[in-house]
Scaffold this active site. Sequence first.
Site, PDB file in Angstrom:
ATOM      1  N   ASN A  89       0.798  -1.232   0.000  1.00  0.00           N
ATOM      2  CA  ASN A  89       0.000   0.000   0.000  1.00  0.00           C
ATOM      3  C   ASN A  89       0.827   1.278   0.000  1.00  0.00           C
ATOM      4  O   ASN A  89       0.316   2.350   0.305  1.00  0.00           O
ATOM      5  CB  ASN A  89      -0.958  -0.006   1.198  1.00  0.00           C
ATOM      6  CG  ASN A  89      -1.761  -1.281   1.248  1.00  0.00           C
ATOM      7  OD1 ASN A  89      -1.512  -2.142   2.088  1.00  0.00           O
ATOM      8  ND2 ASN A  89      -2.683  -1.463   0.322  1.00  0.00           N
ATOM      9  N   ILE A  96       0.923   6.779   0.631  1.00  0.00           N
ATOM     10  CA  ILE A  96       0.220   5.664   1.279  1.00  0.00           C
ATOM     11  C   ILE A  96      -1.221   5.614   0.777  1.00  0.00           C
ATOM     12  O   ILE A  96      -1.905   6.637   0.735  1.00  0.00           O
ATOM     13  CB  ILE A  96       0.213   5.842   2.817  1.00  0.00           C
ATOM     14  CG1 ILE A  96       1.651   5.912   3.348  1.00  0.00           C
ATOM     15  CG2 ILE A  96      -0.551   4.716   3.502  1.00  0.00           C
ATOM     16  CD1 ILE A  96       1.758   6.420   4.780  1.00  0.00           C
ATOM     17  N   CYS A  97      -1.660   4.400   0.411  1.00  0.00           N
ATOM     18  CA  CYS A  97      -3.050   4.225  -0.015  1.00  0.00           C
ATOM     19  C   CYS A  97      -3.781   3.431   1.055  1.00  0.00           C
ATOM     20  O   CYS A  97      -3.453   2.277   1.318  1.00  0.00           O
ATOM     21  CB  CYS A  97      -3.096   3.479  -1.341  1.00  0.00           C
ATOM     22  SG  CYS A  97      -4.782   3.128  -1.851  1.00  0.00           S
ATOM     23  N   VAL A  98      -4.739   4.060   1.691  1.00  0.00           N
ATOM     24  CA  VAL A  98      -5.548   3.371   2.699  1.00  0.00           C
ATOM     25  C   VAL A  98      -6.937   4.009   2.669  1.00  0.00           C
ATOM     26  O   VAL A  98      -7.071   5.221   2.459  1.00  0.00           O
ATOM     27  CB  VAL A  98      -4.869   3.463   4.103  1.00  0.00           C
ATOM     28  CG1 VAL A  98      -4.716   4.895   4.565  1.00  0.00           C
ATOM     29  CG2 VAL A  98      -5.623   2.661   5.144  1.00  0.00           C
TER      30      VAL A  98
END
Length: 202
Positions: A89, A96-98
């Site tokens: 992620n 950051i991918c969340v």
Amino acid sequence: MSSISNVENLSPQTIRQVMKEMRSMVEHPLEGIKIQINDADVTDIQALVEGPAGTPYAGGIFRVKLALGKDFPQSPPKAFFITKIFHPNVASSGEICVNTLKKDWKPDLGIKHILLTIKCLLIVPNAESALNEEAGKLLLERYDDYSQRAKMMTEIHAQVAKPAETKDDDGPSSKKHAVDKKLQDKKKEKLIKEKKRMLRRL
């Protein structure tokens, strides 16, 4: 990753709220997360996140940066790993991918919630929303290879130097200690070089 301050774009109320939350995290630290306040720019939020035990990131200290946009808290901040990390992620740029920072964002979540979410991401990566496709594929198909790569990156980029023991500077034991330390440093350097070579081959 722009480091332009957004202080003048945020409302005084938002700035007060951010400062209050940051001070609260300094006074009551979150486990494994150390906040770093930049008094000159409250929109520059950085924290040191310890790699959780039992994960390939254990033993590492990762620097994370949150960039608050001018419409924060209505829209989520952007989050980046400044320390290099091999994680599904996290893009090569560190972004950051969340979901918490995308579709699940709510204005009342706050900085503390984001940092805890990032720490959880180190424990439970989400291969479904991978920014690093290679890491996502390895996580799903060959976990041991993923774990080995993540550990190696942690050892190279996120290791924290242990403070040297302080002894009398002029005693023979301190001279021996200095020699031992030099040898250890050389060994460590050699190991890191070998690991970097291995990473390039992967």
